[in-house]
Motif scaffolding. Structure first.
Motif, PDB file in Angstrom:
ATOM      1  N   LEU A  48       0.787  -1.419   0.094  1.00 41.81           N
ATOM      2  CA  LEU A  48       0.024   0.051   0.049  1.00 41.81           C
ATOM      3  C   LEU A  48       0.874   1.162  -0.289  1.00 41.81           C
ATOM      4  CD1 LEU A  48      -2.645  -1.123   2.564  1.00 41.81           C
ATOM      5  CD2 LEU A  48      -3.084  -0.818   0.061  1.00 41.81           C
ATOM      6  N   ILE A  49       1.959   1.308   0.740  1.00 47.24           N
ATOM      7  CA  ILE A  49       2.948   2.434   0.875  1.00 47.24           C
ATOM      8  C   ILE A  49       3.338   2.658  -0.724  1.00 47.24           C
ATOM      9  CG2 ILE A  49       5.005   3.195   1.903  1.00 47.24           C
ATOM     10  CD1 ILE A  49       4.341   1.970   4.410  1.00 47.24           C
ATOM     11  N   ALA A  50       3.832   1.602  -1.196  1.00 44.70           N
ATOM     12  CA  ALA A  50       4.443   1.572  -2.511  1.00 44.70           C
ATOM     13  C   ALA A  50       3.493   2.337  -3.419  1.00 44.70           C
ATOM     14  CB  ALA A  50       5.294   0.251  -2.951  1.00 44.70           C
ATOM     15  N   ALA A  51       2.238   1.535  -3.409  1.00 47.36           N
ATOM     16  CA  ALA A  51       1.371   2.336  -4.382  1.00 47.36           C
ATOM     17  C   ALA A  51       1.142   3.809  -4.296  1.00 47.36           C
ATOM     18  CB  ALA A  51       0.235   1.362  -4.173  1.00 47.36           C
ATOM     19  N   ARG A  52       1.027   4.031  -2.866  1.00 41.31           N
ATOM     20  CA  ARG A  52       0.714   5.649  -2.838  1.00 41.31           C
ATOM     21  C   ARG A  52       1.785   6.330  -3.196  1.00 41.31           C
ATOM     22  NH1 ARG A  52      -2.001   7.473   2.843  1.00 41.31           N
ATOM     23  NH2 ARG A  52      -3.527   6.051   2.006  1.00 41.31           N
ATOM     24  N   VAL A  53       3.196   5.923  -2.821  1.00 40.45           N
ATOM     25  CA  VAL A  53       4.373   6.809  -3.203  1.00 40.45           C
ATOM     26  C   VAL A  53       4.451   6.710  -4.743  1.00 40.45           C
ATOM     27  CG1 VAL A  53       6.988   6.551  -3.363  1.00 40.45           C
ATOM     28  CG2 VAL A  53       5.842   6.002  -1.246  1.00 40.45           C
ATOM     29  N   GLU A  54       4.153   5.707  -5.427  1.00 40.88           N
ATOM     30  CA  GLU A  54       3.943   5.753  -6.947  1.00 40.88           C
ATOM     31  C   GLU A  54       3.034   6.734  -7.490  1.00 40.88           C
ATOM     32  OE1 GLU A  54       3.537   2.833 -10.798  1.00 40.88           O
ATOM     33  OE2 GLU A  54       3.309   2.244  -8.876  1.00 40.88           O
ATOM     34  N   ASN A  55       1.651   6.779  -6.950  1.00 43.71           N
ATOM     35  CA  ASN A  55       0.765   7.661  -7.203  1.00 43.71           C
ATOM     36  C   ASN A  55       0.842   8.978  -6.970  1.00 43.71           C
ATOM     37  OD1 ASN A  55      -1.068   5.534  -7.974  1.00 43.71           O
ATOM     38  ND2 ASN A  55      -2.070   5.308  -6.105  1.00 43.71           N
ATOM     39  N   LEU A  79      -6.981  23.550 -23.553  1.00 40.31           N
ATOM     40  CA  LEU A  79      -7.969  22.964 -23.066  1.00 40.31           C
ATOM     41  C   LEU A  79      -7.759  21.303 -23.130  1.00 40.31           C
ATOM     42  CD1 LEU A  79     -10.828  24.782 -25.134  1.00 40.31           C
ATOM     43  CD2 LEU A  79      -9.988  25.221 -22.711  1.00 40.31           C
ATOM     44  N   GLN A  80      -6.760  20.850 -22.679  1.00 45.61           N
ATOM     45  CA  GLN A  80      -6.337  19.295 -22.517  1.00 45.61           C
ATOM     46  C   GLN A  80      -5.720  19.032 -20.808  1.00 45.61           C
ATOM     47  OE1 GLN A  80      -4.153  18.191 -25.806  1.00 45.61           O
ATOM     48  NE2 GLN A  80      -5.562  18.351 -27.068  1.00 45.61           N
ATOM     49  N   CYS A  81      -6.371  19.835 -19.947  1.00 44.39           N
ATOM     50  CA  CYS A  81      -5.792  19.737 -18.577  1.00 44.39           C
ATOM     51  C   CYS A  81      -5.597  18.312 -18.260  1.00 44.39           C
ATOM     52  CB  CYS A  81      -6.944  20.442 -17.594  1.00 44.39           C
ATOM     53  SG  CYS A  81      -7.027  22.028 -17.627  1.00 44.39           S
ATOM     54  N   ASP A  82      -4.515  18.260 -17.615  1.00 43.40           N
ATOM     55  CA  ASP A  82      -4.035  16.998 -16.889  1.00 43.40           C
ATOM     56  C   ASP A  82      -3.511  17.496 -15.471  1.00 43.40           C
ATOM     57  OD1 ASP A  82      -3.288  14.427 -15.976  1.00 43.40           O
ATOM     58  OD2 ASP A  82      -1.347  14.321 -17.570  1.00 43.40           O
ATOM     59  N   LEU A  83      -4.751  17.341 -14.555  1.00 48.85           N
ATOM     60  CA  LEU A  83      -4.241  17.432 -12.976  1.00 48.85           C
ATOM     61  C   LEU A  83      -3.843  16.521 -12.368  1.00 48.85           C
ATOM     62  CD1 LEU A  83      -7.258  19.801 -12.355  1.00 48.85           C
ATOM     63  CD2 LEU A  83      -4.992  20.512 -13.372  1.00 48.85           C
ATOM     64  N   GLY A  84      -3.580  15.285 -12.693  1.00 52.61           N
ATOM     65  CA  GLY A  84      -2.853  14.178 -12.161  1.00 52.61           C
ATOM     66  C   GLY A  84      -3.945  13.324 -11.548  1.00 52.61           C
ATOM     67  N   THR A  85      -3.444  12.599 -10.517  1.00 52.36           N
ATOM     68  CA  THR A  85      -4.186  11.668  -9.692  1.00 52.36           C
ATOM     69  C   THR A  85      -4.114  12.038  -8.312  1.00 52.36           C
ATOM     70  OG1 THR A  85      -2.756  10.075  -9.535  1.00 52.36           O
ATOM     71  CG2 THR A  85      -4.311   9.774 -11.350  1.00 52.36           C
ATOM     72  N   ASN A  86      -5.286  11.626  -7.481  1.00 55.18           N
ATOM     73  CA  ASN A  86      -4.814  11.713  -5.979  1.00 55.18           C
ATOM     74  C   ASN A  86      -4.172  10.641  -5.364  1.00 55.18           C
ATOM     75  OD1 ASN A  86      -6.842   9.592  -5.922  1.00 55.18           O
ATOM     76  ND2 ASN A  86      -8.319  10.817  -5.030  1.00 55.18           N
ATOM     77  N   ARG A  87      -4.009  10.369  -4.209  1.00 50.96           N
ATOM     78  CA  ARG A  87      -3.343   9.335  -3.400  1.00 50.96           C
ATOM     79  C   ARG A  87      -3.817   8.045  -3.709  1.00 50.96           C
ATOM     80  NH1 ARG A  87      -3.927   9.341   3.066  1.00 50.96           N
ATOM     81  NH2 ARG A  87      -6.211   8.898   3.129  1.00 50.96           N
ATOM     82  N   THR A  88      -5.003   7.963  -4.185  1.00 51.98           N
ATOM     83  CA  THR A  88      -5.839   6.358  -4.378  1.00 51.98           C
ATOM     84  C   THR A  88      -5.752   6.237  -5.831  1.00 51.98           C
ATOM     85  OG1 THR A  88      -7.999   7.548  -4.552  1.00 51.98           O
ATOM     86  CG2 THR A  88      -7.346   6.771  -2.265  1.00 51.98           C
ATOM     87  N   GLY A  89      -4.934   6.975  -6.522  1.00 54.36           N
ATOM     88  CA  GLY A  89      -4.915   6.973  -8.133  1.00 54.36           C
ATOM     89  C   GLY A  89      -6.311   7.311  -8.942  1.00 54.36           C
ATOM     90  N   GLN A  90      -7.112   8.150  -8.188  1.00 58.70           N
ATOM     91  CA  GLN A  90      -8.491   8.508  -9.003  1.00 58.70           C
ATOM     92  C   GLN A  90      -8.071   9.727  -9.700  1.00 58.70           C
ATOM     93  OE1 GLN A  90     -11.746   9.114  -6.492  1.00 58.70           O
ATOM     94  NE2 GLN A  90     -13.172   9.503  -7.993  1.00 58.70           N
ATOM     95  N   SER A  91      -8.564   9.848 -11.062  1.00 60.96           N
ATOM     96  CA  SER A  91      -8.130  11.085 -11.763  1.00 60.96           C
ATOM     97  C   SER A  91      -8.713  12.345 -11.153  1.00 60.96           C
ATOM     98  CB  SER A  91      -8.764  10.798 -13.260  1.00 60.96           C
ATOM     99  OG  SER A  91      -8.705  12.117 -13.899  1.00 60.96           O
TER     100      SER A  91
END
Length: 505
Positions: A48-55, A79-91
């Motif tokens: 879980l820690i590794a996944a969050r570090v990656e996200n 008009l092509q925003c890419d605001l990344g993902t939150n800590r759970t990987g959700q856009s």
């Protein structure tokens, strides 16, 4: 002007970039984003820690992480925003789409209402300086301006939602309440009307009697659950709108312009019957098309019968046509209030910004949207309205003391022309700047308001990001609200330059 606008855009973008760096640094240093996982006893804690570090790219230095975010955010320019993902990987893009729609519609509506009513009240208070109306407006302005946002929101939830929902289930107004309402509104309108003692007493008596009769009639026919305007009231209110437009432009003595307005109302009466079937369950596209047709018809009437006052006649006719069309729309909307109540026994919502499972016709959909929006909008509008009314009053009083105002009066111009064509434009110059600052402060107030009313808006997104030390949602909040505030400031500067050409230099 173009050079001025480009210069303001460049400065605005630079300010937004500096603020984004500060916001990002403060957010990532506000806590440990892995704290909850470090304390868990889960068997897959390391995964879980590794996944969050990656996200969250926690294995990169802060400036690299910021550069990644800035690269995605800069795509918003195309008009092509890419605001990344939150800590759970959700856009974050998906989160912002719903949150921004909720928050910006709330803040924008509150700003528009505050400007319209606040400026109008401020102008009237300045024209009638030191009158009873001026003292009442001053008292209410200071009262509303001092109200804490959260406290006003809680009061509205109790009295504007819970108590109203209990009342609308079996509505009725007692004789004592009707009498008190009549006396209260009579006093208010007598203060607004002003004049000598005889005029005030007459205004008080007429207002009290009319309101007592109207409330008694509404209560007897069950209007509270089955409201409607009807053609008679639509025509009466259209005549009132025509009178207001005339008083703001040419007065009530220009018969040719008056006849254009009356002819427009006559055409509106015919169209009321012709479009009845179309208005039963329309779409927004149809509403806009009908509004455009009404404006065109009004313009044609103004051109055909306006004579030497053709330009003014066009304005009056178009304004009257749109007013008549709006009243027809409002009549249909009120007629569907009863249908909405049948499926919603407690119509005014205290929690949430929408009903995803709602089903109903066009007008019921509007009621569902409006009942979700009404309470938080009232909270934000009242606080901003107080500010606009005070600044407008002060600006109008300062403007009316200028030499060119005395010159205009000495030329024999009427008070209507002096106040609307000479004083108002110059008095609005400082108000345009206040609009920008107020819009930004409303966004901050909306965070608290959304919390009280349980809205899933930008405030909730911001708070969630701060609590979890997740910079992506926080920066998304900053980008939307900061860009909106910068845009409003830039528009205010442009409007400022339009009102006063000296500013362009």
């Amino acid at each position: 002007m173009l050079q001025f606008i480009l210069r303001r855009i460049g400065v605005s973008i630079f300010i937004l970039w500096l603020a984004s760096v500060l916001m990002y640094v403060l957010t990532i240093n506000s806590g440990d984003p892995l704290q909850d996982l470090r304390q868990t006893n889960s068997s897959n804690r390391e995964q879980l820690i590794a996944a969050r570090v990656e996200n969250m790219n926690l294995d990169e230095p802060w400036y690299t992480r910021y550069a990644i975010w800035l690269g995605g955010a800069s795509k918003c320019l195309i008009l092509q925003c890419d605001l990344g993902t939150n800590r759970t990987g959700q856009s974050v893009n998906e989160l912002v789409a719903d949150a921004a729609a909720s928050s910006l519609r709330l803040v924008t509506l509150a700003t528009v209402l505050a400007i319209v009513f606040g400026v109008t009240v401020g102008i009237l208070a300045a024209i009638r300086q030191y009158s009873g109306f001026d003292y009442v407006v001053t008292f209410l302005a200071f009262l509303f301006f001092s109200l804490p946002v959260f406290w006003a929101a809680v009061l509205l939830k109790q009295y504007g939602a819970i108590d109203f929902n209990n009342w609308i289930a079996d509505p009725g107004v007692s004789l004592v309440t009707t009498l008190l309402l009549a006396l209260l509104f009579g006093m208010v309108f007598s203060v607004i009307a002003g004049g000598d003692t005889r005029r005030r007493v007459l205004t008080f008596a007429i207002t009290a009697v009319v309101l007592f009769a109207v409330v008694t009639y509404f209560d007897a026919v069950g209007w509270w659950r089955r409201p409607a305007l009807g053609l008679g009231l639509i025509v009466l209110l259209s005549l009132a709108a025509l009178a207001v437009l005339l008083m703001l432009t040419v007065g009530l003595r220009n018969r040719r312009v008056i006849y254009c307005g009356l002819a427009t109302i006559g055409v509106g009466i015919v169209s009321f019957f012709a479009t009845r079937s179309l208005m039963e369950d329309p779409s927004w596209t149809l509403i806009l098309v009908l509004a455009a047709v009404a404006a065109v018809v009004g313009a044609v009437i103004g051109v055909a019968f306006g004579g030497y006052e053709r330009s003014t006649a066009i304005v009056i006719s178009v304004g009257t046509a749109l007013s008549f069309g709006f009243l027809v729309f409002l009549d249909q909307l009120l007629r569907n209030w009863g249908l909405y109540l049948e499926g919603n026994s407690r119509p005014i919502s205290t929690i949430g910004s929408g009903s995803p499972l709602f089903s109903g016709n066009f007008y019921e959909g509007i009621w569902n949207w409006a009942t979700q929006l009404i309470l938080p909008t009232i909270v934000l509008t009242l606080i901003s309205l107080a500010q606009y009314s005070r600044y407008t009053r002060s600006s109008m009083l300062e403007t009316t003391q200028q030499d060119y105002m005395r010159t205009a009066r000495s030329k024999g111009l009427s008070d209507r022309v002096v106040n609307t064509k000479h004083a108002l434009r110059n008095a609005l110059i400082p108000i345009t700047t206040i609009v920008a600052f107020d819009f930004a402060s409303l966004i901050g107030g909306a965070v608290i308001t959304e919390r009280v009313f349980g809205w899933s808006g930008m405030g909730a997104l911001f708070q969630e990001g701060l609590n979890t030390v997740d910079p992506a949602p926080v920066m998304a909040f900053f980008l939307v609200t900061g860009a909106a505030a910068i845009l409003m400031n830039m528009l205010a500067d442009i409007a400022y330059a339009s009102l006063d050409p000296r500013i362009r230099r």
